[in-house]
Scaffold this motif. Structure first.
Motif, PDB file in Angstrom:
ATOM      1  N   ALA A 163       2.327   3.578   2.895  1.00 54.66           N
ATOM      2  CA  ALA A 163       3.225   4.295   1.993  1.00 54.66           C
ATOM      3  C   ALA A 163       2.671   5.660   1.587  1.00 54.66           C
ATOM      4  N   GLN A 164       1.424   5.939   1.879  1.00 54.51           N
ATOM      5  CA  GLN A 164       0.804   7.203   1.500  1.00 54.51           C
ATOM      6  C   GLN A 164       1.222   8.371   2.381  1.00 54.51           C
ATOM      7  N   LEU A 165       2.097   8.140   3.344  1.00 52.71           N
ATOM      8  CA  LEU A 165       2.495   9.196   4.270  1.00 52.71           C
ATOM      9  C   LEU A 165       3.365  10.265   3.624  1.00 52.71           C
ATOM     10  N   GLY A 166       3.974   9.979   2.486  1.00 49.28           N
ATOM     11  CA  GLY A 166       4.688  11.003   1.742  1.00 49.28           C
ATOM     12  C   GLY A 166       6.192  10.941   1.814  1.00 49.28           C
ATOM     13  N   ASP A 167       6.778  10.141   2.670  1.00 49.22           N
ATOM     14  CA  ASP A 167       8.228  10.017   2.756  1.00 49.22           C
ATOM     15  C   ASP A 167       8.711   9.107   1.639  1.00 49.22           C
ATOM     16  N   LEU A 168       9.683   9.561   0.849  1.00 50.60           N
ATOM     17  CA  LEU A 168      10.153   8.799  -0.308  1.00 50.60           C
ATOM     18  C   LEU A 168      10.809   7.493   0.111  1.00 50.60           C
ATOM     19  N   THR A 169      11.578   7.504   1.168  1.00 49.30           N
ATOM     20  CA  THR A 169      12.214   6.281   1.645  1.00 49.30           C
ATOM     21  C   THR A 169      11.169   5.277   2.108  1.00 49.30           C
ATOM     22  N   LEU A 170      10.143   5.758   2.766  1.00 51.34           N
ATOM     23  CA  LEU A 170       9.062   4.899   3.221  1.00 51.34           C
ATOM     24  C   LEU A 170       8.314   4.295   2.035  1.00 51.34           C
ATOM     25  N   VAL A 171       8.106   5.080   0.993  1.00 50.27           N
ATOM     26  CA  VAL A 171       7.415   4.585  -0.200  1.00 50.27           C
ATOM     27  C   VAL A 171       8.229   3.486  -0.871  1.00 50.27           C
ATOM     28  N   LEU A 172       9.537   3.696  -1.028  1.00 46.38           N
ATOM     29  CA  LEU A 172      10.381   2.694  -1.670  1.00 46.38           C
ATOM     30  C   LEU A 172      10.457   1.412  -0.851  1.00 46.38           C
ATOM     31  N   ASN A 173      10.572   1.534   0.461  1.00 46.44           N
ATOM     32  CA  ASN A 173      10.593   0.342   1.308  1.00 46.44           C
ATOM     33  C   ASN A 173       9.252  -0.378   1.303  1.00 46.44           C
ATOM     34  N   ALA A 174       8.165   0.379   1.263  1.00 46.66           N
ATOM     35  CA  ALA A 174       6.839  -0.240   1.212  1.00 46.66           C
ATOM     36  C   ALA A 174       6.638  -0.991  -0.098  1.00 46.66           C
ATOM     37  N   LEU A 175       7.137  -0.445  -1.188  1.00 46.06           N
ATOM     38  CA  LEU A 175       7.020  -1.149  -2.463  1.00 46.06           C
ATOM     39  C   LEU A 175       7.882  -2.399  -2.504  1.00 46.06           C
ATOM     40  N   LYS A 176       9.052  -2.356  -1.858  1.00 50.39           N
ATOM     41  CA  LYS A 176       9.899  -3.553  -1.797  1.00 50.39           C
ATOM     42  C   LYS A 176       9.211  -4.675  -1.035  1.00 50.39           C
ATOM     43  N   VAL A 177       8.384  -4.313  -0.063  1.00 50.01           N
ATOM     44  CA  VAL A 177       7.645  -5.322   0.699  1.00 50.01           C
ATOM     45  C   VAL A 177       6.373  -5.730  -0.038  1.00 50.01           C
ATOM     46  N   ALA A 178       5.690  -4.769  -0.652  1.00 48.28           N
ATOM     47  CA  ALA A 178       4.367  -5.023  -1.216  1.00 48.28           C
ATOM     48  C   ALA A 178       4.404  -5.837  -2.501  1.00 48.28           C
ATOM     49  N   ILE A 179       5.390  -5.628  -3.361  1.00 47.39           N
ATOM     50  CA  ILE A 179       5.398  -6.313  -4.657  1.00 47.39           C
ATOM     51  C   ILE A 179       5.550  -7.827  -4.510  1.00 47.39           C
ATOM     52  N   PRO A 180       6.501  -8.338  -3.706  1.00 46.41           N
ATOM     53  CA  PRO A 180       6.541  -9.802  -3.548  1.00 46.41           C
ATOM     54  C   PRO A 180       5.286 -10.369  -2.884  1.00 46.41           C
ATOM     55  N   LEU A 181       4.741  -9.649  -1.905  1.00 51.66           N
ATOM     56  CA  LEU A 181       3.522 -10.127  -1.264  1.00 51.66           C
ATOM     57  C   LEU A 181       2.338 -10.122  -2.228  1.00 51.66           C
ATOM     58  N   LEU A 182       2.296  -9.144  -3.110  1.00 49.33           N
ATOM     59  CA  LEU A 182       1.234  -9.102  -4.118  1.00 49.33           C
ATOM     60  C   LEU A 182       1.360 -10.278  -5.080  1.00 49.33           C
ATOM     61  N   GLY A 183       2.575 -10.599  -5.489  1.00 55.77           N
ATOM     62  CA  GLY A 183       2.783 -11.756  -6.352  1.00 55.77           C
ATOM     63  C   GLY A 183       2.368 -13.051  -5.686  1.00 55.77           C
ATOM     64  N   ILE A 184       2.710 -13.196  -4.406  1.00 57.36           N
ATOM     65  CA  ILE A 184       2.326 -14.400  -3.671  1.00 57.36           C
ATOM     66  C   ILE A 184       0.810 -14.489  -3.535  1.00 57.36           C
ATOM     67  N   SER A 185       0.173 -13.381  -3.198  1.00 59.74           N
ATOM     68  CA  SER A 185      -1.278 -13.424  -2.998  1.00 59.74           C
ATOM     69  C   SER A 185      -2.027 -13.684  -4.303  1.00 59.74           C
ATOM     70  N   LEU A 186      -1.590 -13.071  -5.395  1.00 56.41           N
ATOM     71  CA  LEU A 186      -2.263 -13.332  -6.675  1.00 56.41           C
ATOM     72  C   LEU A 186      -2.072 -14.772  -7.131  1.00 56.41           C
ATOM     73  N   THR A 187      -0.877 -15.312  -6.927  1.00 50.09           N
ATOM     74  CA  THR A 187      -0.616 -16.687  -7.314  1.00 50.09           C
ATOM     75  C   THR A 187      -1.451 -17.657  -6.483  1.00 50.09           C
ATOM     76  N   LEU A 188      -1.484 -17.450  -5.184  1.00 52.95           N
ATOM     77  CA  LEU A 188      -2.226 -18.376  -4.326  1.00 52.95           C
ATOM     78  C   LEU A 188      -3.731 -18.234  -4.480  1.00 52.95           C
ATOM     79  N   MET A 189      -4.222 -17.020  -4.755  1.00 51.28           N
ATOM     80  CA  MET A 189      -5.669 -16.867  -4.996  1.00 51.28           C
ATOM     81  C   MET A 189      -6.082 -17.557  -6.290  1.00 51.28           C
ATOM     82  N   SER A 190      -5.268 -17.446  -7.339  1.00 58.08           N
ATOM     83  CA  SER A 190      -5.624 -18.132  -8.581  1.00 58.08           C
ATOM     84  C   SER A 190      -5.483 -19.644  -8.427  1.00 58.08           C
ATOM     85  N   LEU A 191      -4.527 -20.097  -7.628  1.00 57.09           N
ATOM     86  CA  LEU A 191      -4.394 -21.529  -7.358  1.00 57.09           C
ATOM     87  C   LEU A 191      -5.594 -22.049  -6.564  1.00 57.09           C
ATOM     88  N   ALA A 192      -6.057 -21.286  -5.591  1.00 54.46           N
ATOM     89  CA  ALA A 192      -7.235 -21.691  -4.815  1.00 54.46           C
ATOM     90  C   ALA A 192      -8.489 -21.713  -5.693  1.00 54.46           C
TER      91      ALA A 192
END
Length: 118
Positions: A14-43
């Motif tokens: 997402a650091q490439l500078g395109d606004l559409t790319l940044v918004l799409n990257a955040l749409k992908v990254a936020i759910p994955l971040l929630g899943i990873s934080l939840t599963l790491m704390s569960l482990a």
């Protein structure tokens, strides 16, 4: 762990500078971040529970604290993954209050009643 690695690569992408790319990257990254934080704390909770399982009272304390922390973590991340608008009134009410709690925790909550009094 793989979800966290995918979040890192998505946010680097997402650091490439395109606004559409940044918004799409955040749409992908936020759910994955929630899943990873939840599963790491569960482990972590499962591993600590396994280590202290011979002391039943301590294992129960670890399990209780782990469940409470998972509930708090999920109450903050689930509203971020819900749809922004919904035609169902109940879903809007359910997602409104945890979202306000998240805004209050971040320090960017605006209360119009409080600010109109001045």
């Amino acid at each position: 762990m793989y979800c966290a690695i995918m979040v890192v690569f998505t946010l680097i992408w997402a650091q490439l500078g395109d606004l559409t790319l940044v918004l799409n990257a955040l749409k992908v990254a936020i759910p994955l971040l929630g899943i990873s934080l939840t599963l790491m704390s569960l482990a972590f909770m499962a591993s600590v529970y396994l280590v202290v399982s011979k002391l039943v009272w301590l294992a129960n304390v670890v399990l209780t604290l782990g469940i409470v922390s998972l509930a708090c973590l999920l109450s903050l991340f689930i509203p971020l993954n819900l749809p922004y608008t919904s035609t169902f009134t109940i879903l809007r009410y359910i997602s409104y209050y945890p979202f306000c709690l998240l805004m209050l925790a971040s320090g960017s909550y605006y209360d119009p009643v409080e600010h109109d009094a001045y």
